[in-house]
Design a protein around this motif. Structure first.
Motif, PDB file in Angstrom:
ATOM      1  N   HIS A 297       0.841  -1.202   0.000  1.00 12.07           N
ATOM      2  CA  HIS A 297       0.000   0.000   0.000  1.00 12.07           C
ATOM      3  C   HIS A 297       0.875   1.250   0.000  1.00 12.07           C
ATOM      4  O   HIS A 297       0.647   2.194  -0.768  1.00 12.07           O
ATOM      5  N   ALA A 298       1.899   1.262   0.857  1.00 12.32           N
ATOM      6  CA  ALA A 298       2.787   2.430   0.952  1.00 12.32           C
ATOM      7  C   ALA A 298       3.553   2.643  -0.344  1.00 12.32           C
ATOM      8  O   ALA A 298       3.761   3.778  -0.788  1.00 12.32           O
ATOM      9  N   GLU A 299       3.971   1.546  -0.974  1.00 11.58           N
ATOM     10  CA  GLU A 299       4.792   1.646  -2.185  1.00 11.58           C
ATOM     11  C   GLU A 299       3.965   2.027  -3.409  1.00 11.58           C
ATOM     12  O   GLU A 299       4.365   2.876  -4.207  1.00 11.58           O
ATOM     13  N   ALA A 300       2.789   1.405  -3.555  1.00 14.58           N
ATOM     14  CA  ALA A 300       2.033   1.545  -4.799  1.00 14.58           C
ATOM     15  C   ALA A 300       1.025   2.678  -4.789  1.00 14.58           C
ATOM     16  O   ALA A 300       0.708   3.240  -5.845  1.00 14.58           O
ATOM     17  N   LEU A 301       0.502   3.043  -3.619  1.00 10.51           N
ATOM     18  CA  LEU A 301      -0.622   3.970  -3.574  1.00 10.51           C
ATOM     19  C   LEU A 301      -0.307   5.322  -2.965  1.00 10.51           C
ATOM     20  O   LEU A 301      -1.047   6.285  -3.168  1.00 10.51           O
ATOM     21  N   LEU A 302       0.752   5.426  -2.186  1.00 14.44           N
ATOM     22  CA  LEU A 302       1.072   6.676  -1.499  1.00 14.44           C
ATOM     23  C   LEU A 302       2.397   7.215  -2.024  1.00 14.44           C
ATOM     24  O   LEU A 302       3.420   6.524  -1.956  1.00 14.44           O
ATOM     25  N   ILE A 315       7.401  12.162   8.255  1.00 14.43           N
ATOM     26  CA  ILE A 315       6.351  12.174   7.238  1.00 14.43           C
ATOM     27  C   ILE A 315       5.339  13.252   7.597  1.00 14.43           C
ATOM     28  O   ILE A 315       4.842  13.303   8.721  1.00 14.43           O
ATOM     29  N   ARG A 316       5.035  14.116   6.636  1.00 13.24           N
ATOM     30  CA  ARG A 316       3.994  15.125   6.828  1.00 13.24           C
ATOM     31  C   ARG A 316       2.939  14.923   5.753  1.00 13.24           C
ATOM     32  O   ARG A 316       3.231  15.021   4.560  1.00 13.24           O
ATOM     33  N   LEU A 317       1.729  14.623   6.166  1.00 12.33           N
ATOM     34  CA  LEU A 317       0.659  14.406   5.197  1.00 12.33           C
ATOM     35  C   LEU A 317       0.254  15.719   4.547  1.00 12.33           C
ATOM     36  O   LEU A 317       0.322  16.777   5.172  1.00 12.33           O
ATOM     37  N   VAL A 318      -0.163  15.635   3.296  1.00 12.34           N
ATOM     38  CA  VAL A 318      -0.644  16.807   2.565  1.00 12.34           C
ATOM     39  C   VAL A 318      -2.164  16.756   2.533  1.00 12.34           C
ATOM     40  O   VAL A 318      -2.754  15.747   2.141  1.00 12.34           O
ATOM     41  N   ASP A 319      -2.776  17.831   2.973  1.00 11.89           N
ATOM     42  CA  ASP A 319      -4.234  17.959   2.920  1.00 11.89           C
ATOM     43  C   ASP A 319      -4.605  18.376   1.502  1.00 11.89           C
ATOM     44  O   ASP A 319      -4.420  19.524   1.110  1.00 11.89           O
ATOM     45  N   ALA A 320      -5.122  17.424   0.727  1.00 13.73           N
ATOM     46  CA  ALA A 320      -5.399  17.691  -0.688  1.00 13.73           C
ATOM     47  C   ALA A 320      -6.439  18.774  -0.880  1.00 13.73           C
ATOM     48  O   ALA A 320      -6.411  19.515  -1.860  1.00 13.73           O
ATOM     49  N   SER A 321      -7.385  18.909   0.057  1.00 10.95           N
ATOM     50  CA  SER A 321      -8.446  19.896  -0.124  1.00 10.95           C
ATOM     51  C   SER A 321      -7.952  21.309   0.135  1.00 10.95           C
ATOM     52  O   SER A 321      -8.613  22.275  -0.227  1.00 10.95           O
ATOM     53  N   ARG A 322      -6.763  21.442   0.782  1.00  8.63           N
ATOM     54  CA  ARG A 322      -6.246  22.782   1.058  1.00  8.63           C
ATOM     55  C   ARG A 322      -4.833  23.006   0.531  1.00  8.63           C
ATOM     56  O   ARG A 322      -4.330  24.127   0.581  1.00  8.63           O
ATOM     57  N   GLY A 323      -4.164  21.939   0.090  1.00  8.21           N
ATOM     58  CA  GLY A 323      -2.844  22.102  -0.475  1.00  8.21           C
ATOM     59  C   GLY A 323      -1.782  22.482   0.530  1.00  8.21           C
ATOM     60  O   GLY A 323      -0.786  23.100   0.182  1.00  8.21           O
ATOM     61  N   ARG A 324      -1.967  22.120   1.773  1.00 10.46           N
ATOM     62  CA  ARG A 324      -0.971  22.442   2.790  1.00 10.46           C
ATOM     63  C   ARG A 324      -0.747  21.232   3.674  1.00 10.46           C
ATOM     64  O   ARG A 324      -1.483  20.256   3.652  1.00 10.46           O
ATOM     65  N   VAL A 339       4.926   3.660   5.525  1.00  8.89           N
ATOM     66  CA  VAL A 339       5.476   4.772   4.743  1.00  8.89           C
ATOM     67  C   VAL A 339       6.787   5.254   5.365  1.00  8.89           C
ATOM     68  O   VAL A 339       7.751   5.578   4.654  1.00  8.89           O
ATOM     69  N   GLU A 340       6.832   5.311   6.696  1.00 11.06           N
ATOM     70  CA  GLU A 340       8.084   5.701   7.366  1.00 11.06           C
ATOM     71  C   GLU A 340       9.190   4.712   7.038  1.00 11.06           C
ATOM     72  O   GLU A 340      10.334   5.103   6.771  1.00 11.06           O
ATOM     73  N   ALA A 341       8.877   3.406   7.045  1.00 11.52           N
ATOM     74  CA  ALA A 341       9.875   2.395   6.689  1.00 11.52           C
ATOM     75  C   ALA A 341      10.295   2.541   5.226  1.00 11.52           C
ATOM     76  O   ALA A 341      11.478   2.435   4.890  1.00 11.52           O
ATOM     77  N   LYS A 342       9.343   2.814   4.363  1.00 15.06           N
ATOM     78  CA  LYS A 342       9.635   3.008   2.935  1.00 15.06           C
ATOM     79  C   LYS A 342      10.630   4.142   2.722  1.00 15.06           C
ATOM     80  O   LYS A 342      11.525   4.053   1.876  1.00 15.06           O
ATOM     81  N   GLU A 343      10.473   5.221   3.496  1.00 13.64           N
ATOM     82  CA  GLU A 343      11.356   6.387   3.351  1.00 13.64           C
ATOM     83  C   GLU A 343      12.627   6.274   4.197  1.00 13.64           C
ATOM     84  O   GLU A 343      13.424   7.205   4.232  1.00 13.64           O
TER      85      GLU A 343
END
Length: 766
Positions: A297-302, A315-324, A339-343
């Motif tokens: 999931h982390a590799e293919a979708l995020l 890791i800082r998530l991006v709020d797609a509805s606000r772009g921040r 995702v943390e392990a992936k990075e």
């Protein structure tokens, strides 16, 4: 406007009769203001208070013209802003409990402060709910003189506020705060064992800024309170093995981009790499397979710089509805850790969920909800269906002179993106300020890079530099300025022609005003209109133009594989009417999908929300009475007799602590169980059962046992734990509340579908 009253009524907006009465009231208020202007400050306050009456045990506004006039005069004296008649209309509709639609630049901040002051004058405690800390602090300080003019108090809460600062803010008549902080404070208050530990005072009104963003876009985002526990990342070599898998050969991604599946070949490749016989053996299916799926999931979708960024090793998530950057937001623990392990980052703590609540459930706790936004009409269905709210459209103070050009549609994204760059270069060459709305961080940075190669200086606003937001937006209307930004919703700063000081206002007007370009359509027209609204402020000229490609995400998702016959020109541009209608159809389909997902998710969440209300009622009785002691003494009279020598207050407090510990623990276990059920409930469809019905059946069954189990365990603890003059020594029995709690928001965008889009991002504008 009157000719279209039937339309607004059909859309759920407040009727024409209310608006006509409102205009008449505002007209009288303008006349009354001339008399009130001659009064001193104390007399203005007296006039406002004299316009109120007691009816049925509640304070109401009996003389609306005087009330509005006094608020308007006070605003002029304190913050230097005299409300336009349309702003006074907006105040009336807010006080009536509507969501108002006001265009960008029409003065929603003043309207909100006037309405909040009006509510507070009638004795109501008001929460003005914003989308971020910056706006909460800015607006509270900006509007403080107006509120205090009437002898009222105002405060604000933010992420860095201490418990004492929060308690002081919530004690005010009006408190400004971001929706997540207000929700987190409520979650923490629902864990206290003594009323003195609470920070919130019960509110009466929620006045929601950017109402569609909060009440619709983020309505189902769960706010979570967790107790620290170790995170679980994919162990050993799993992340590296999954990194080498190839799409289509080793795994596939479903049509909506939410799930990735191993193929038989991919499963075999993983098994050989890990040296195991089968991922689906009993010894691996509950551990290794789960970790492989999380890593996949982390590799293919995020994707980095689309769904998240890496900042300061985190890791800082991006709020797609606000772009921040979405402060305090994270994915569910397993995905976050993957995702943390992936990075290659340190895996952060996970947590045992102690309590959770959606923003929609938070709003349901307010006796009254109203709000304001620039794009409410498009969200009318959701506001009516989920909150019972009507929409009032407030006319502009000055007529709109902006030109909204028809979309330019292209056969492919590559042709579209070349056209975008050429259009920006053309407008920039004319000296016009240009604002370009993109969909994610990677797209904004790639476009900026291509423009700089063309010799065009660019300001970029995205999740990586959102701290510089106010300054960048304030200057975006200056001569020749090119600004590339992710989503503009909730930015909270007007774009003034000629720059922040409007020094070159006339020169920009002569060139046609601000040009706003969209690099593609959003999944809802409402988000498109939020971007459009940045041009044409207060009667200024302006241009808006969206570019669309037939392989854009919204067209692919809404078209569901449909093909439209088109005849593009040499540059790939398509001018046929039926193609334009097809694009609009695709957007309507995605809007319908979002509404259905919202409705379905609401049905899952509603039962847990109702059950939480029952728990809250039980907690309130335990906190506010001696019920805990009476129940324990009745169930274990021999133990009560042993403690008879202790002070009654000590016994009541000890019993309360024991009862609350087990009630809260049982609720946390219930949440964990229902989370597991929710994750696997789709399998029920295979057995011809309705997943939602089965979920409800399990939730009701399990909840029936919760309260009794909590009482039984409390009685056992009461018999066994040491109770003395210092209270109940729960820690001696291993019953310890988390020494540290933390909060976050779970991100699970139901229509996220990046798939393999990232693969072409490197040359997207070339």
């Amino acid at each position: 406007m009157a000719a279209f009253d039937w339309f607004w009524r059909a859309m759920g907006a407040s009727g024409g009769r209310d608006r006509r009465r409102g205009r008449a009231t505002v007209g009288k208020a303008g006349e009354r203001a001339r008399d009130i202007e001659a009064l001193d400050d104390a007399a203005v306050v007296t006039a406002a208070r004299d316009s109120l009456r007691e009816r049925g045990g509640e304070t109401v506004v009996a003389d609306e013209p005087t009330f509005l006039a006094a608020l308007g005069v006070a605003a002029g004296r304190t913050v230097g802003l005299r409300p336009f008649p349309v702003q006074a209309q907006a105040v009336l509709r807010l006080v009536a409990g509507d969501v108002i639609q006001m265009a960008t630049g029409e003065g929603k901040t003043l309207v909100g402060a006037m309405a909040a002051t009006g509510f507070a004058l009638t004795g109501k405690r008001v929460h003005v709910i914003t989308v971020n800390d910056y706006l909460a602090g800015r607006d509270a300080e900006w509007m403080r003189p107006l509120v205090e003019f009437f002898g009222l108090t105002v405060g604000s809460v933010g992420e860095d506020a201490t418990a004492e600062e929060r308690r002081a803010a919530y004690a005010c008549d009006i408190v400004y705060g971001p929706v997540n902080e207000i929700g987190f404070d409520l979650l923490r208050d629902r864990q206290v064992t003594d009323r003195a530990e609470e920070v919130q005072a019960a509110p009466d009104v929620a006045l929601v800024d950017e109402a569609d963003s909060v009440l619709v876009d983020e309505a189902l985002v769960p706010l979570v309170l967790a107790g620290a526990a170790p995170g679980t990342a994919p162990a050993g070599r799993i992340t590296e093995v999954v990194r080498r898998l190839r799409a289509e050969r080793d795994y596939t991604v479903d049509a909506d981009g939410r799930t990735a599946f191993l193929t038989d070949e991919g499963a075999g490749r993983v098994e050989r790499a890990l040296g195991i016989d089968s991922l689906y053996d009993d010894e691996h299916v509950g551990s290794t397979l789960v970790q492989v799926n999380l890593a996949l999931h982390a590799e293919a979708l995020l994707h980095r710089d689309v769904d998240y960024i890496v900042r300061d090793g985190k890791i800082r998530l991006v709020d797609a509805s606000r772009g921040r950057v979405a402060d305090l937001q994270r994915w569910p623990d397993g995905i976050q850790a993957a995702v943390e392990a992936k990075e290659g980052l340190d895996v952060t703590e996970g947590g045992r969920i102690l309590d959770t609540m959606t923003i929609q459930a938070l709003m349901g706790r307010y006796p009254m909800v109203c709000g304001m936004t620039g794009t409410a009409v498009e969200a009318t269905d959701q506001l009516r269906q989920f909150y019972g709210l009507g929409v009032s459209v407030i006319p502009r103070n000055r007529e709109l002179t902006r030109f909204d050009e028809a979309d330019r549609i292209y056969a492919t994204a590559a042709e579209k993106n070349r056209a975008i760059v050429e259009e920006i270069a053309l407008l920039h060459g004319e000296g016009r300020p240009v604002l370009v709305g993109t969909h994610d961080v990677a797209e904004s940075e790639q476009l900026a890079e291509v423009l700089r190669e063309r010799g065009i200086e660019v300001n970029v606003l995205n999740a990586k530099n959102d701290a510089e937001e106010a300054g960048i937006i304030a200057e975006a209307g200056d001569l020749g300025r090119v600004t590339v930004s992710t989503q503009m919703a909730g930015r909270g700063t007007d774009i003034r022609l000629g720059g922040a000081d409007e020094g070159d206002h006339d020169a920009v007007v002569d060139r046609g005003g601000l040009a706003v370009l969209g690099t593609s359509r959003h999944k809802t027209a409402r988000l498109d209109n939020q971007l459009r609204g940045r041009a044409g402020r207060q009667g200024d000229p302006g241009l808006t133009l969206f570019f669309v490609a037939l392989d854009d995400e919204v067209v692919a998702a809404g078209g569901a594989g449909e093909k439209v016959v088109a005849h593009p020109g040499e540059d790939g541009r398509i001018g046929e009417k039926r193609v334009r209608e097809f694009v609009e159809h695709c957007q309507r389909v995605t809007e319908g999908q979002l509404l259905e997902i919202h409705a379905q998710t609401w049905r899952y969440n509603k039962l847990l929300s109702d059950q939480r209300e029952i728990i809250d009622g039980r907690r309130d009785r335990l906190l506010d009475t001696d019920q805990a002691w009476r129940e324990l003494a009745e169930r274990a009279p021999e133990r009560a007799a042993e403690l008879a020598d202790l002070d009654e207050d000590t016994l009541v407090a000890a019993a309360r602590e024991i009862m609350l510990y087990h009630l809260d623990d049982a609720w946390a276990e219930h949440l964990a169980l229902m989370d597991d059920v929710r994750e696997s409930i789709h399998l029920r469809a295979i057995a011809r059962e309705t997943p939602l019905d089965e979920y409800h059946r399990i939730a009701v069954r399990e909840f029936k046992d919760l309260a009794q189990r909590a009482v039984d365990e409390a009685v056992t603890t009461f018999r066994e734990v040491t109770v003395d003059a210092e209270g109940a020594h729960l820690a001696d029995g291993g019953l310890v509340r988390p020494s540290a709690t933390w909060t976050y928001m779970v991100s699970d965008n139901p229509l996220s579908s990046h798939g393999s889009v990232i693969g072409s991002i490197g040359n997207i504008f070339r």
